[in-house]
Design a protein around this motif. Sequence first.
Motif, PDB file in Angstrom:
ATOM      1  N   PHE A 169       1.061  -1.438  -0.278  1.00  0.00           N
ATOM      2  CA  PHE A 169       0.152  -0.206   0.147  1.00  0.00           C
ATOM      3  C   PHE A 169       1.124   1.264   0.100  1.00  0.00           C
ATOM      4  O   PHE A 169       0.430   2.013  -1.512  1.00  0.00           O
ATOM      5  CB  PHE A 169      -1.067   0.012   0.860  1.00  0.00           C
ATOM      6  CG  PHE A 169      -1.652   1.624   1.595  1.00  0.00           C
ATOM      7  CD1 PHE A 169      -2.967   1.189   0.825  1.00  0.00           C
ATOM      8  CD2 PHE A 169      -1.097   1.839   2.650  1.00  0.00           C
ATOM      9  CE1 PHE A 169      -3.387   2.910   0.374  1.00  0.00           C
ATOM     10  CE2 PHE A 169      -1.762   3.543   2.796  1.00  0.00           C
ATOM     11  CZ  PHE A 169      -3.482   3.628   1.405  1.00  0.00           C
ATOM     12  N   LEU A 170       2.099   1.104   0.872  1.00  0.00           N
ATOM     13  CA  LEU A 170       2.327   2.184   1.156  1.00  0.00           C
ATOM     14  C   LEU A 170       3.587   2.602  -0.137  1.00  0.00           C
ATOM     15  O   LEU A 170       3.776   4.021  -1.179  1.00  0.00           O
ATOM     16  CB  LEU A 170       3.580   2.365   1.806  1.00  0.00           C
ATOM     17  CG  LEU A 170       3.145   2.601   3.519  1.00  0.00           C
ATOM     18  CD1 LEU A 170       4.082   2.228   4.505  1.00  0.00           C
ATOM     19  CD2 LEU A 170       2.523   4.228   3.684  1.00  0.00           C
ATOM     20  N   LEU A 171       4.150   1.537  -1.061  1.00  0.00           N
ATOM     21  CA  LEU A 171       5.504   1.793  -2.201  1.00  0.00           C
ATOM     22  C   LEU A 171       3.975   1.815  -3.100  1.00  0.00           C
ATOM     23  O   LEU A 171       4.427   3.196  -4.629  1.00  0.00           O
ATOM     24  CB  LEU A 171       5.521   0.181  -2.637  1.00  0.00           C
ATOM     25  CG  LEU A 171       6.978   0.080  -1.499  1.00  0.00           C
ATOM     26  CD1 LEU A 171       7.242  -1.042  -1.457  1.00  0.00           C
ATOM     27  CD2 LEU A 171       8.099   0.781  -1.988  1.00  0.00           C
ATOM     28  N   GLU A 172       2.187   2.083  -3.158  1.00  0.00           N
ATOM     29  CA  GLU A 172       1.482   2.040  -4.489  1.00  0.00           C
ATOM     30  C   GLU A 172       1.451   3.665  -4.220  1.00  0.00           C
ATOM     31  O   GLU A 172       1.381   3.775  -5.520  1.00  0.00           O
ATOM     32  CB  GLU A 172       0.955   0.864  -4.795  1.00  0.00           C
ATOM     33  CG  GLU A 172       0.881  -0.228  -5.193  1.00  0.00           C
ATOM     34  CD  GLU A 172      -0.042  -1.357  -5.693  1.00  0.00           C
ATOM     35  OE1 GLU A 172      -1.704  -0.679  -5.061  1.00  0.00           O
ATOM     36  OE2 GLU A 172       0.136  -1.939  -6.525  1.00  0.00           O
ATOM     37  N   GLN A 183      13.473   7.322   2.127  1.00  0.00           N
ATOM     38  CA  GLN A 183      12.008   7.044   2.635  1.00  0.00           C
ATOM     39  C   GLN A 183      12.062   5.957   1.816  1.00  0.00           C
ATOM     40  O   GLN A 183      11.909   4.839   2.298  1.00  0.00           O
ATOM     41  CB  GLN A 183      10.849   7.834   3.427  1.00  0.00           C
ATOM     42  CG  GLN A 183      11.633   8.752   4.211  1.00  0.00           C
ATOM     43  CD  GLN A 183      10.418   9.916   4.443  1.00  0.00           C
ATOM     44  OE1 GLN A 183       9.809  10.511   3.751  1.00  0.00           O
ATOM     45  NE2 GLN A 183      10.285  10.503   5.664  1.00  0.00           N
ATOM     46  N   GLU A 184      12.301   6.098   0.809  1.00  0.00           N
ATOM     47  CA  GLU A 184      11.491   5.430  -0.198  1.00  0.00           C
ATOM     48  C   GLU A 184      12.440   3.382  -0.441  1.00  0.00           C
ATOM     49  O   GLU A 184      11.822   2.800  -0.254  1.00  0.00           O
ATOM     50  CB  GLU A 184      11.404   5.667  -1.257  1.00  0.00           C
ATOM     51  CG  GLU A 184      10.659   4.996  -2.629  1.00  0.00           C
ATOM     52  CD  GLU A 184       9.113   5.366  -2.410  1.00  0.00           C
ATOM     53  OE1 GLU A 184       8.451   3.968  -3.255  1.00  0.00           O
ATOM     54  OE2 GLU A 184       9.052   6.199  -1.920  1.00  0.00           O
ATOM     55  N   GLN A 185      13.916   4.130  -0.085  1.00  0.00           N
ATOM     56  CA  GLN A 185      14.464   2.385  -0.425  1.00  0.00           C
ATOM     57  C   GLN A 185      14.822   1.725   0.881  1.00  0.00           C
ATOM     58  O   GLN A 185      14.388   0.953   1.443  1.00  0.00           O
ATOM     59  CB  GLN A 185      15.556   3.288   0.146  1.00  0.00           C
ATOM     60  CG  GLN A 185      17.352   2.370  -0.017  1.00  0.00           C
ATOM     61  CD  GLN A 185      16.720   1.564  -1.837  1.00  0.00           C
ATOM     62  OE1 GLN A 185      17.150   2.468  -3.255  1.00  0.00           O
ATOM     63  NE2 GLN A 185      16.753   0.620  -1.627  1.00  0.00           N
ATOM     64  N   ALA A 186      13.959   2.804   2.272  1.00  0.00           N
ATOM     65  CA  ALA A 186      13.802   1.900   3.576  1.00  0.00           C
ATOM     66  C   ALA A 186      12.406   0.670   2.773  1.00  0.00           C
ATOM     67  O   ALA A 186      12.648  -0.164   3.341  1.00  0.00           O
ATOM     68  CB  ALA A 186      13.498   2.678   4.795  1.00  0.00           C
ATOM     69  N   ILE A 188      11.527   0.221   0.261  1.00  0.00           N
ATOM     70  CA  ILE A 188      12.130  -1.286  -0.707  1.00  0.00           C
ATOM     71  C   ILE A 188      12.640  -2.081   0.159  1.00  0.00           C
ATOM     72  O   ILE A 188      12.598  -3.447  -0.248  1.00  0.00           O
ATOM     73  CB  ILE A 188      12.360  -0.655  -1.302  1.00  0.00           C
ATOM     74  CG1 ILE A 188      12.228   0.439  -2.603  1.00  0.00           C
ATOM     75  CG2 ILE A 188      13.418  -1.817  -3.332  1.00  0.00           C
ATOM     76  CD1 ILE A 188      12.217   0.756  -3.579  1.00  0.00           C
ATOM     77  N   ASP A 189      13.532  -1.630   0.607  1.00  0.00           N
ATOM     78  CA  ASP A 189      14.102  -2.926   1.838  1.00  0.00           C
ATOM     79  C   ASP A 189      13.646  -3.533   2.897  1.00  0.00           C
ATOM     80  O   ASP A 189      13.416  -5.001   2.868  1.00  0.00           O
ATOM     81  CB  ASP A 189      15.436  -2.209   2.347  1.00  0.00           C
ATOM     82  CG  ASP A 189      16.423  -1.628   1.055  1.00  0.00           C
ATOM     83  OD1 ASP A 189      16.928  -2.245   0.253  1.00  0.00           O
ATOM     84  OD2 ASP A 189      17.501  -0.980   2.082  1.00  0.00           O
ATOM     85  N   SER A 190      12.472  -3.377   3.130  1.00  0.00           N
ATOM     86  CA  SER A 190      11.706  -3.544   3.844  1.00  0.00           C
ATOM     87  C   SER A 190      10.960  -4.875   3.367  1.00  0.00           C
ATOM     88  O   SER A 190      10.732  -5.619   3.711  1.00  0.00           O
ATOM     89  CB  SER A 190      10.826  -2.343   4.465  1.00  0.00           C
ATOM     90  OG  SER A 190      11.050  -1.697   5.459  1.00  0.00           O
ATOM     91  N   ARG A 191       9.922  -4.425   2.367  1.00  0.00           N
ATOM     92  CA  ARG A 191       9.669  -5.187   1.316  1.00  0.00           C
ATOM     93  C   ARG A 191      10.405  -6.615   0.855  1.00  0.00           C
ATOM     94  O   ARG A 191       9.637  -7.769   0.880  1.00  0.00           O
ATOM     95  CB  ARG A 191       8.676  -4.788  -0.719  1.00  0.00           C
ATOM     96  CG  ARG A 191       8.294  -5.505  -1.079  1.00  0.00           C
ATOM     97  CD  ARG A 191       7.191  -5.161  -0.128  1.00  0.00           C
ATOM     98  NE  ARG A 191       5.843  -6.022  -0.725  1.00  0.00           N
ATOM     99  CZ  ARG A 191       5.655  -7.360  -1.190  1.00  0.00           C
ATOM    100  NH1 ARG A 191       7.011  -7.847  -0.774  1.00  0.00           N
ATOM    101  NH2 ARG A 191       4.536  -7.606  -2.273  1.00  0.00           N
ATOM    102  N   MET A 192      12.129  -6.153   0.649  1.00  0.00           N
ATOM    103  CA  MET A 192      12.715  -7.537   0.412  1.00  0.00           C
ATOM    104  C   MET A 192      12.737  -8.417   1.587  1.00  0.00           C
ATOM    105  O   MET A 192      12.911  -9.503   0.989  1.00  0.00           O
ATOM    106  CB  MET A 192      13.973  -7.032   0.194  1.00  0.00           C
ATOM    107  CG  MET A 192      13.605  -5.981  -1.413  1.00  0.00           C
ATOM    108  SD  MET A 192      15.570  -5.332  -1.931  1.00  0.00           S
ATOM    109  CE  MET A 192      16.316  -7.116  -2.735  1.00  0.00           C
ATOM    110  N   CYS A 193      13.044  -7.514   2.566  1.00  0.00           N
ATOM    111  CA  CYS A 193      13.276  -8.524   3.592  1.00  0.00           C
ATOM    112  C   CYS A 193      12.375  -9.041   3.491  1.00  0.00           C
ATOM    113  O   CYS A 193      11.890 -10.684   4.281  1.00  0.00           O
ATOM    114  CB  CYS A 193      13.646  -7.566   4.693  1.00  0.00           C
ATOM    115  SG  CYS A 193      15.512  -6.883   4.926  1.00  0.00           S
ATOM    116  N   ALA A 194      10.115  -8.847   3.704  1.00  0.00           N
ATOM    117  CA  ALA A 194       9.281  -9.574   4.232  1.00  0.00           C
ATOM    118  C   ALA A 194       9.280 -10.647   2.666  1.00  0.00           C
ATOM    119  O   ALA A 194       9.075 -11.702   3.855  1.00  0.00           O
ATOM    120  CB  ALA A 194       8.159  -8.504   4.345  1.00  0.00           C
ATOM    121  N   GLU A 195       9.481 -10.335   1.641  1.00  0.00           N
ATOM    122  CA  GLU A 195       9.604 -10.845   0.494  1.00  0.00           C
ATOM    123  C   GLU A 195      10.450 -12.663   1.387  1.00  0.00           C
ATOM    124  O   GLU A 195      10.068 -13.384   1.571  1.00  0.00           O
ATOM    125  CB  GLU A 195      10.414 -11.178  -0.442  1.00  0.00           C
ATOM    126  CG  GLU A 195       8.804  -9.662  -0.799  1.00  0.00           C
ATOM    127  CD  GLU A 195       8.977  -9.367  -2.506  1.00  0.00           C
ATOM    128  OE1 GLU A 195      10.219  -9.631  -2.454  1.00  0.00           O
ATOM    129  OE2 GLU A 195       8.546  -8.714  -3.336  1.00  0.00           O
TER     130      GLU A 195
END
Length: 506
Positions: A169-172, A183-186, A188-195
């Motif tokens: 939701f936040l990225l979209e 902030q955006e890179q944080a 993206i990195d969080s999304r990769m870690c969650a994956e």
Amino acid sequence: MTPLKLLLIEDAEDDALLVLRELRRSGYDVTCTRVETAEALLQALKTSPWDAIISDYALPRFDALAAFHLVRLRGLDVPFLIVSGQMGEDTAVAAMKAGVHDFMLKDRLTRLGPALTRELREARLRAERREMQEQLLLSDRLASLGLLSASVAHEINNPLSSLLANLDFLLETRGTPEPGSEQEQALIDSRMCAERIRDIVRDIKIFSRPEDKQRAALDVHQVLDSSLRLAHNHVAHRARIIKDYGAPARVIGGEGPLGQIFLNLIINAADAVAESEGSAREIRLVTRLEDAGNVRVEIHDTGRGIPPEVRERIFEPFFTTKPVGLGTGLGLAICRRLAQEQGARLGLERTGPEGTVFFLVLPRAEAGEVPTPTEAAPKSPERNVLVLDDEAMVGRAIQRVLGAPCEVQVLDHGAKALERVAEGQRFDVILCDLLMPEMDGQQFYERLRRLAPEQAQRVVFMTGGAFSERARVFLADTGLPCLDKPLELRRLRSLLAHIDPLNARA
């Protein structure tokens, strides 16, 4: 004549001949090896299996009780009988208390044949009982492992579902980021870690159904990679992983059983490599196509190898070459059992100072058994959606990511959802968690089917990994879709797009 492989502990050749003559008179075709010392006894126990052991009580360098102790130290359950020229009552009682199966005097050997026949029969019965107990223990371990895996996966998947959906939701909604935006890179990195967490949880879920005998077409390379991820911490500092994937990837088998086999073989290979003295510490995963059309998977290691004297026993339950406290001896026994249930063949290719190779041969899947991937819808279609999940944060996250043009209601109890339907509300889609307290997904569906059959056909179930046989049968009977948590946004939107909206809404 009954074949009998006898280990005879006797220093007097004439007495040995008397024993053999009595056994042959009793109907035994005896193949005998005679030893006189503890060193010779240990060597004989290492090099060959024996049907029975008969020992003189007193020998020049050791006695029958010491010999019996050495046999027990090897973990052997072999009929052990003592014959003696002279043996007092106290000595006989001590021998029987130690576990010796029978004793007799050399001048009364007529009882030797019947006594040996009885002990051989008792040994077979004990072996059969042990095998039954071992199978029960293997089944209990598999069931416990599956229950634990399912529980862990379910507990992690609910918060992970909310985390991934909120990150989506936040990225979209943030639009195109500015170059170098922290902030955006944080995000993206969080999304990769969650994956990565999602992949690990999915790998764990492989073990939630180790006893599932259902077989289907699957990608063996994906199962190998999944097992590698689970073994990463154990393997990473021990060996270099080399993938030599050459075979067609799809085979017939069950993801759970195959994953457990591969994980055990990889961990064993890592342990072997860690204890080797060589500099090239490698584990190589090889797949190739055999002439018969089967797919062969090999696990190579550069470890110390398996000693020749124990190679025939490595698949026996409770036998292990690892130090006390570091191995149960169940791993390879479970693997062979799972392989047999899957119609596969597990074996030892070779072993030695250069390392060991285990192999698993699997039937190759036909081309027609390869599933066709579906295209995902890029945006949420206009739908009226009810989300029923006892974890409120999961429902709210789904509500955010679907957003407009969807109209999403979130409820945390099945009774509330039934009240809405009874009041006349209708939904294009009802996303319902399968496992909930008080009223689970199956109970909700059954009540909804009686209340509004057309709404029951619009249910899409969600599960965090706790999957019972009852739930599998239920889903198969209804034919309704079921999404794994954490939900994949593209798959969710694609599924909604393929469900026609209601013509009129209450």
